[in-house]
Motif scaffolding. Structure first.
Motif, PDB file in Angstrom:
ATOM      1  N   SER A  62       0.817  -1.222   0.000  1.00 47.12           N
ATOM      2  CA  SER A  62       0.000   0.000   0.000  1.00 47.12           C
ATOM      3  C   SER A  62       0.848   1.269   0.000  1.00 47.12           C
ATOM      4  O   SER A  62       0.317   2.365  -0.027  1.00 47.12           O
ATOM      5  N   ARG A  63       2.166   1.118   0.019  1.00 50.20           N
ATOM      6  CA  ARG A  63       3.038   2.296  -0.025  1.00 50.20           C
ATOM      7  C   ARG A  63       3.037   2.912  -1.422  1.00 50.20           C
ATOM      8  O   ARG A  63       2.802   2.230  -2.420  1.00 50.20           O
ATOM      9  N   GLU A  64       3.375   4.189  -1.465  1.00 51.34           N
ATOM     10  CA  GLU A  64       3.458   4.877  -2.753  1.00 51.34           C
ATOM     11  C   GLU A  64       4.599   4.285  -3.578  1.00 51.34           C
ATOM     12  O   GLU A  64       5.701   4.068  -3.080  1.00 51.34           O
ATOM     13  N   GLN A  65       4.310   3.993  -4.869  1.00 54.21           N
ATOM     14  CA  GLN A  65       5.337   3.452  -5.760  1.00 54.21           C
ATOM     15  C   GLN A  65       6.153   4.609  -6.349  1.00 54.21           C
ATOM     16  O   GLN A  65       5.593   5.582  -6.842  1.00 54.21           O
ATOM     17  N   TYR A  66       7.446   4.486  -6.285  1.00 50.61           N
ATOM     18  CA  TYR A  66       8.307   5.514  -6.896  1.00 50.61           C
ATOM     19  C   TYR A  66       9.404   4.804  -7.677  1.00 50.61           C
ATOM     20  O   TYR A  66       9.654   3.615  -7.477  1.00 50.61           O
ATOM     21  N   TYR A  67      10.028   5.516  -8.572  1.00 53.43           N
ATOM     22  CA  TYR A  67      11.159   4.940  -9.305  1.00 53.43           C
ATOM     23  C   TYR A  67      12.181   6.035  -9.563  1.00 53.43           C
ATOM     24  O   TYR A  67      11.816   7.213  -9.747  1.00 53.43           O
ATOM     25  N   PRO A  68      13.473   5.696  -9.579  1.00 51.93           N
ATOM     26  CA  PRO A  68      14.513   6.703  -9.803  1.00 51.93           C
ATOM     27  C   PRO A  68      14.375   7.334 -11.183  1.00 51.93           C
ATOM     28  O   PRO A  68      14.075   6.652 -12.170  1.00 51.93           O
ATOM     29  N   LEU A  69      14.584   8.617 -11.254  1.00 53.93           N
ATOM     30  CA  LEU A  69      14.387   9.365 -12.497  1.00 53.93           C
ATOM     31  C   LEU A  69      15.322   8.879 -13.596  1.00 53.93           C
ATOM     32  O   LEU A  69      14.948   8.844 -14.770  1.00 53.93           O
ATOM     33  N   MET A  70      16.550   8.480 -13.227  1.00 54.11           N
ATOM     34  CA  MET A  70      17.544   8.077 -14.228  1.00 54.11           C
ATOM     35  C   MET A  70      17.520   6.577 -14.518  1.00 54.11           C
ATOM     36  O   MET A  70      18.380   6.058 -15.213  1.00 54.11           O
ATOM     37  N   SER A  71      16.555   5.855 -13.954  1.00 55.31           N
ATOM     38  CA  SER A  71      16.541   4.395 -14.141  1.00 55.31           C
ATOM     39  C   SER A  71      15.997   4.041 -15.527  1.00 55.31           C
ATOM     40  O   SER A  71      15.323   4.829 -16.178  1.00 55.31           O
ATOM     41  N   ASN A  72      16.309   2.806 -15.949  1.00 55.75           N
ATOM     42  CA  ASN A  72      15.723   2.251 -17.164  1.00 55.75           C
ATOM     43  C   ASN A  72      14.375   1.655 -16.753  1.00 55.75           C
ATOM     44  O   ASN A  72      14.317   0.540 -16.231  1.00 55.75           O
ATOM     45  N   TYR A  73      13.294   2.390 -16.988  1.00 56.23           N
ATOM     46  CA  TYR A  73      12.031   2.152 -16.288  1.00 56.23           C
ATOM     47  C   TYR A  73      11.476   0.739 -16.497  1.00 56.23           C
ATOM     48  O   TYR A  73      11.135   0.059 -15.531  1.00 56.23           O
ATOM     49  N   LEU A  74      11.369   0.282 -17.760  1.00 61.80           N
ATOM     50  CA  LEU A  74      10.698  -1.003 -18.019  1.00 61.80           C
ATOM     51  C   LEU A  74      11.425  -2.172 -17.358  1.00 61.80           C
ATOM     52  O   LEU A  74      10.808  -3.006 -16.690  1.00 61.80           O
ATOM     53  N   SER A  75      12.753  -2.236 -17.537  1.00 59.89           N
ATOM     54  CA  SER A  75      13.497  -3.344 -16.933  1.00 59.89           C
ATOM     55  C   SER A  75      13.531  -3.213 -15.403  1.00 59.89           C
ATOM     56  O   SER A  75      13.488  -4.208 -14.684  1.00 59.89           O
ATOM     57  N   TYR A  76      13.577  -1.952 -14.900  1.00 57.95           N
ATOM     58  CA  TYR A  76      13.540  -1.720 -13.447  1.00 57.95           C
ATOM     59  C   TYR A  76      12.227  -2.221 -12.861  1.00 57.95           C
ATOM     60  O   TYR A  76      12.195  -2.829 -11.790  1.00 57.95           O
ATOM     61  N   THR A 120      17.461 -11.779 -13.463  1.00 62.48           N
ATOM     62  CA  THR A 120      16.548 -10.826 -12.801  1.00 62.48           C
ATOM     63  C   THR A 120      17.305  -9.963 -11.798  1.00 62.48           C
ATOM     64  O   THR A 120      17.085  -8.756 -11.723  1.00 62.48           O
ATOM     65  N   VAL A 121      18.217 -10.598 -11.025  1.00 57.04           N
ATOM     66  CA  VAL A 121      19.016  -9.837 -10.054  1.00 57.04           C
ATOM     67  C   VAL A 121      19.952  -8.882 -10.778  1.00 57.04           C
ATOM     68  O   VAL A 121      20.091  -7.711 -10.407  1.00 57.04           O
ATOM     69  N   MET A 122      20.585  -9.367 -11.846  1.00 60.79           N
ATOM     70  CA  MET A 122      21.537  -8.542 -12.579  1.00 60.79           C
ATOM     71  C   MET A 122      20.845  -7.342 -13.221  1.00 60.79           C
ATOM     72  O   MET A 122      21.320  -6.204 -13.130  1.00 60.79           O
ATOM     73  N   VAL A 123      19.688  -7.598 -13.863  1.00 59.37           N
ATOM     74  CA  VAL A 123      18.954  -6.511 -14.526  1.00 59.37           C
ATOM     75  C   VAL A 123      18.399  -5.531 -13.498  1.00 59.37           C
ATOM     76  O   VAL A 123      18.409  -4.317 -13.714  1.00 59.37           O
ATOM     77  N   ALA A 124      17.939  -6.044 -12.332  1.00 54.56           N
ATOM     78  CA  ALA A 124      17.446  -5.150 -11.271  1.00 54.56           C
ATOM     79  C   ALA A 124      18.565  -4.223 -10.793  1.00 54.56           C
ATOM     80  O   ALA A 124      18.348  -3.025 -10.578  1.00 54.56           O
ATOM     81  N   GLY A 125      19.774  -4.764 -10.653  1.00 51.77           N
ATOM     82  CA  GLY A 125      20.906  -3.944 -10.221  1.00 51.77           C
ATOM     83  C   GLY A 125      21.334  -2.939 -11.273  1.00 51.77           C
ATOM     84  O   GLY A 125      21.645  -1.783 -10.964  1.00 51.77           O
ATOM     85  N   TRP A 126      21.322  -3.370 -12.551  1.00 52.13           N
ATOM     86  CA  TRP A 126      21.786  -2.482 -13.635  1.00 52.13           C
ATOM     87  C   TRP A 126      20.773  -1.379 -13.927  1.00 52.13           C
ATOM     88  O   TRP A 126      21.142  -0.211 -14.095  1.00 52.13           O
ATOM     89  N   GLY A 136      26.128  -4.750  -6.467  1.00 51.11           N
ATOM     90  CA  GLY A 136      25.392  -5.879  -5.887  1.00 51.11           C
ATOM     91  C   GLY A 136      24.969  -6.879  -6.951  1.00 51.11           C
ATOM     92  O   GLY A 136      25.073  -8.091  -6.769  1.00 51.11           O
ATOM     93  N   GLY A 137      24.481  -6.351  -8.093  1.00 48.82           N
ATOM     94  CA  GLY A 137      24.065  -7.227  -9.188  1.00 48.82           C
ATOM     95  C   GLY A 137      25.224  -8.022  -9.760  1.00 48.82           C
ATOM     96  O   GLY A 137      25.103  -9.222 -10.046  1.00 48.82           O
ATOM     97  N   LEU A 138      26.380  -7.363  -9.937  1.00 50.59           N
ATOM     98  CA  LEU A 138      27.558  -8.046 -10.480  1.00 50.59           C
ATOM     99  C   LEU A 138      28.070  -9.119  -9.512  1.00 50.59           C
ATOM    100  O   LEU A 138      28.490 -10.195  -9.923  1.00 50.59           O
ATOM    101  N   ARG A 139      28.048  -8.800  -8.229  1.00 48.23           N
ATOM    102  CA  ARG A 139      28.454  -9.790  -7.223  1.00 48.23           C
ATOM    103  C   ARG A 139      27.549 -11.009  -7.277  1.00 48.23           C
ATOM    104  O   ARG A 139      28.019 -12.152  -7.248  1.00 48.23           O
ATOM    105  N   ALA A 140      26.237 -10.764  -7.333  1.00 42.88           N
ATOM    106  CA  ALA A 140      25.280 -11.874  -7.384  1.00 42.88           C
ATOM    107  C   ALA A 140      25.504 -12.714  -8.633  1.00 42.88           C
ATOM    108  O   ALA A 140      25.431 -13.953  -8.588  1.00 42.88           O
ATOM    109  N   LEU A 141      25.797 -12.053  -9.753  1.00 47.47           N
ATOM    110  CA  LEU A 141      26.029 -12.763 -11.018  1.00 47.47           C
ATOM    111  C   LEU A 141      27.238 -13.688 -10.910  1.00 47.47           C
ATOM    112  O   LEU A 141      27.150 -14.884 -11.199  1.00 47.47           O
TER     113      LEU A 141
END
Length: 287
Positions: A62-76, A120-126, A136-141
């Protein structure tokens, strides 16, 4: 057509029960960690805190959804959704003797799904476009690729033993003796690999709070974080179930099977409360 409807309804029920199981696994983890730290766990919401996971879920979604302005929106936006989808899809492999789906190449399907989970982890991090989350994504990869090779080799040794890729083979093979008695060291290595595969302590470098400010999911909040959280715990439950199927007999119609499954899930939590995090170079050296 009726058979397809039956399979769809059965899988839907399975997903619901897996998500409820994940909710109570988080409660078990918080209670056990509380006892390990000599403090009280969640105990306010409902009887002895039993409704706490559902309250957390409602609060997160129920929290407000936000996303970083510089993110790649669809993959994020879609990487947590895809991650949860993969974590639930792999539950199709459960070796019921009748109903649902029977895979002749079930173990190959499992390996394919776990390999896709890395992306999914790698793309979420990138896609978050943050230095911490990318690290974090590269480490997980790197970590997951290293330990998946070992998981695959251990699985292949049992594929040779039961002469097939179907999980039902383990059910018939272990009618008289569990495989853990035949291959105890291998089961131990499998458990360690499962810890690394699911990003759990002492291998949780993708979420290294001390140096990466929560790691690959640092830019996620609310619903996105909840989906990542659900995917991780669904994976832990499945890995526990797979351990029970491969090493501890796979009679899914026995109550004792679910006692063993709960104990394996408890071991994941116990390791988290006991062991400190490795250094990253030591982890890769260990692999």
């Amino acid at each position: 057509m009726l058979g397809l409807v039956f399979v769809f309804v059965a899988f839907l029920l399975l997903v619901v029960f897996v998500l409820v199981g994940v909710a109570f696994l988080t409660l078990l983890e918080r209670k056990v960690l509380g006892y390990i730290h000599v403090r009280r766990g969640p105990n306010r919401v409902g009887f002895v805190g039993i409704l706490q996971p559902f309250r957390d879920a409602i609060r997160l979604f129920s929290r407000e959804q936000y996303y970083p302005l510089m993110s790649n929106y669809l993959s994020y936006y879609f990487s947590p959704v895809f991650g949860l989808f993969l974590s639930l899809l792999v539950w199709l492999l459960i070796p019921y003797l009748r109903g649902l789906v029977s895979f002749e190449l079930g173990l190959l399907f499992f390996l394919a799904c776990t390999r896709l989970g890395v992306y999914t982890v790698m793309v979420a991090g990138w896609s978050s476009n943050s230095g911490y989350s990318l690290l974090g994504g590269l480490r997980a990869l790197a970590q997951t690729i290293s330990y998946e090779v070992r998981l695959a080799f251990i699985l292949l040794s049992f594929v040779v033993l039961i002469s097939g890729y179907d999980l039902l083979g383990f059910y018939f093979f272990q009618s008289y003796v569990w495989l853990i008695f035949i291959s105890f060291p291998l089961s131990f290595v499998w458990f360690i690999s499962c810890l690394a595969e699911t990003n759990r302590t002492p291998f949780d470098f993708a979420e290294g709070e001390s140096e990466l400010v929560s790691g690959f999911n640092v830019e996620y909040g609310g619903g996105g974080f909840a989906l990542i959280f659900l995917a991780e715990y669904a994976r832990i439950l499945f890995m526990s179930l797979l351990f029970c199927v491969i090493f501890l007999g796979s009679d899914l119609y026995s109550l004792f099977f679910y006692v063993r499954l709960t104990f394996l899930s408890f071991l994941f939590v116990w390791v988290r409360g006991t062991l400190p995090r490795f250094r990253y170079d030591r982890l890769m050296y260990l692999a």
